[in-house]
Design a protein around this motif. Structure first.
Motif, PDB file in Angstrom:
ATOM      1  N   SER A  49       9.773  -5.693   9.292  1.00 59.51           N
ATOM      2  CA  SER A  49       9.471  -4.379   9.848  1.00 59.51           C
ATOM      3  C   SER A  49       9.801  -4.381  11.338  1.00 59.51           C
ATOM      4  O   SER A  49      10.322  -5.348  11.883  1.00 59.51           O
ATOM      5  N   TYR A  71      12.006  -2.733   6.341  1.00 62.79           N
ATOM      6  CA  TYR A  71      11.191  -3.016   5.159  1.00 62.79           C
ATOM      7  C   TYR A  71      10.026  -2.038   5.039  1.00 62.79           C
ATOM      8  O   TYR A  71       9.726  -1.535   3.952  1.00 62.79           O
ATOM      9  N   HIS A  72       9.354  -1.767   6.150  1.00 68.98           N
ATOM     10  CA  HIS A  72       8.207  -0.852   6.109  1.00 68.98           C
ATOM     11  C   HIS A  72       8.644   0.562   5.729  1.00 68.98           C
ATOM     12  O   HIS A  72       7.911   1.288   5.037  1.00 68.98           O
ATOM     13  N   LYS A  74       4.522  -0.557  11.584  1.00 69.94           N
ATOM     14  CA  LYS A  74       3.840  -1.533  10.732  1.00 69.94           C
ATOM     15  C   LYS A  74       4.058  -1.203   9.252  1.00 69.94           C
ATOM     16  O   LYS A  74       4.441  -0.104   8.887  1.00 69.94           O
ATOM     17  N   ILE A  75       3.784  -2.185   8.423  1.00 72.54           N
ATOM     18  CA  ILE A  75       3.858  -2.004   6.973  1.00 72.54           C
ATOM     19  C   ILE A  75       2.533  -1.422   6.494  1.00 72.54           C
ATOM     20  O   ILE A  75       1.463  -1.944   6.816  1.00 72.54           O
TER      21      ILE A  75
END
Length: 361
Positions: free
Chosen positions: A119, A133-134, A291-292
């Motif tokens: 992320s 990714y997040h 953030k995820i």
């Protein structure tokens, strides 16, 4: 008894003269060479788009003139309109091909294992590194929630309009509002959920709020596509089922829906593809987050609870401030390629499921 004998030249006279099969290719090559000569003689700076347009116009003029001289007016007219048909196809495909090519050229070099598994947490927008990714997780969660609500509601609405609502006033009202919803801008859907979900009911920004706005955008696409597919199911199939004493609801479940399943899946995927690419309502209701966050109901950071790929692209381009060499620009192109890849994977999976189900049925 006298017999009639056809002249050996009669067939060729009826057919008339025709250009050889290699003539269009030779004329196309000549049009390209002549375009290059014209650019050289005029001293104009070379431009790919203008060169292609000039070559295409010269090709149409030369081919039509050659056909008129050799084949006659009728064949020349046929070739002219055939050329227009192919030209419109090329014009329709050119933006799609150019967008895909340009996006892949800019974004493929960014995508690697780190980009897909990390992320932007603790990564400065002006620094290299980090990933999407997040945003991928957020896109899948928000779109998945929207699909869970929109698919059954949309399919059942279409079933009512086709199987139960023929000629009824309520069905006409529903159909009218579906048509109205088709033209609603995405930001209007976001404002409606913002007013109802956040201001009226008092909830905070969340992935679930963004999913509700996507439901509004997906519903008319699913309803209209499913309705058209259900109308294509032959009435004889329904009548045969009724003749065997099968009730109407079971006929719909066992005969009509399986027959139309492949087309319904295609319509659903069109709706999902549209929802995945929406930006305006998600910026308003979800925001963007480094953030995820796996919880669509969480609003730990009430201003920006979750990231999605469209909002990630928007934020990275904003951080780049128009600099094509900035790290944010590269990450934005990588996220665009990722979004296209996800939509393509879903489409291929849906096609496979539709074909497998049809074969099993």
């Amino acid at each position: 008894m006298a017999t009639l004998q056809a002249s050996p030249d009669l067939g060729s006279n009826l057919r008339g003269q025709k250009l050889p099969s290699w003539a269009p290719w030779a004329i196309a090559g000549g049009a390209i060479v002549l375009s290059g000569l014209l650019f050289g003689l005029t001293g104009d700076s070379f431009n790919k788009a203008r060169f292609a347009v000039l070559a295409a116009l010269l090709f149409v003029v030369l081919l039509t003139g050659s056909s008129f001289a050799v084949e006659g007016r009728r064949q020349a007219t046929d070739r002219l309109f055939s050329t227009f048909v192919y030209s419109t196809f090329v014009l329709a495909m050119a933006p799609l091909v150019s967008i895909i090519y340009y996006t892949l050229a800019k974004g493929l070099g960014v995508i690697d294992g780190g980009f897909l598994t990390h992320s932007m947490f603790t990564i400065s927008p002006d620094s290299f590194g980090g990933g999407a990714y997040h945003a991928i997780i957020g896109t899948l969660i928000v779109t998945g929630i929207a699909a869970v609500f929109a698919i059954p509601i949309g399919v059942l609405t279409a079933v009512y309009l086709v199987e139960y609502g023929d000629g009824k006033r309520f069905a006409r009202i529903v159909s009218f509002f579906v048509d109205v919803m088709t033209g609603i801008p995405s930001i209007v859907a976001g404002l409606f959920i913002f007013t109802f979900w956040l201001l009226t009911l008092g909830f905070q920004k969340s992935g679930f709020a963004g999913a509700l706005s996507l439901v509004i955008l997906m519903l008319p696409v699913i309803v209209r596509s499913t309705e058209e597919i259900l109308r294509l199911v032959p009435m004889e199939l329904r009548e045969a089922s009724y003749a065997l004493g099968v009730p109407k609801w079971k006929t719909i479940v066992r005969i009509v829906l399986p027959t139309a399943f492949s087309g319904i899946v295609t319509g659903v995927m069109l709706a999902i593809a549209r929802a995945m690419g929406e930006t305006a309502p998600l910026l308003l209701l979800v925001g963007t987050q480094a953030k995820i966050n796996f919880d669509p109901f969480s609003n730990g950071d009430s201003a920006n609870p979750m990231a999605t790929l469209p909002t990630f692209i928007y934020s990275q381009l904003g951080a780049a401030a128009g600099n094509p060499d900035a790290p944010g620009t590269a990450r934005a192109w990588g996220a665009a390629v990722t979004l296209i890849a996800i939509i393509m994977i879903f489409n291929l999976a849906a096609r496979f499921i539709g074909r497998f189900t049809r074969a099993r049925g």
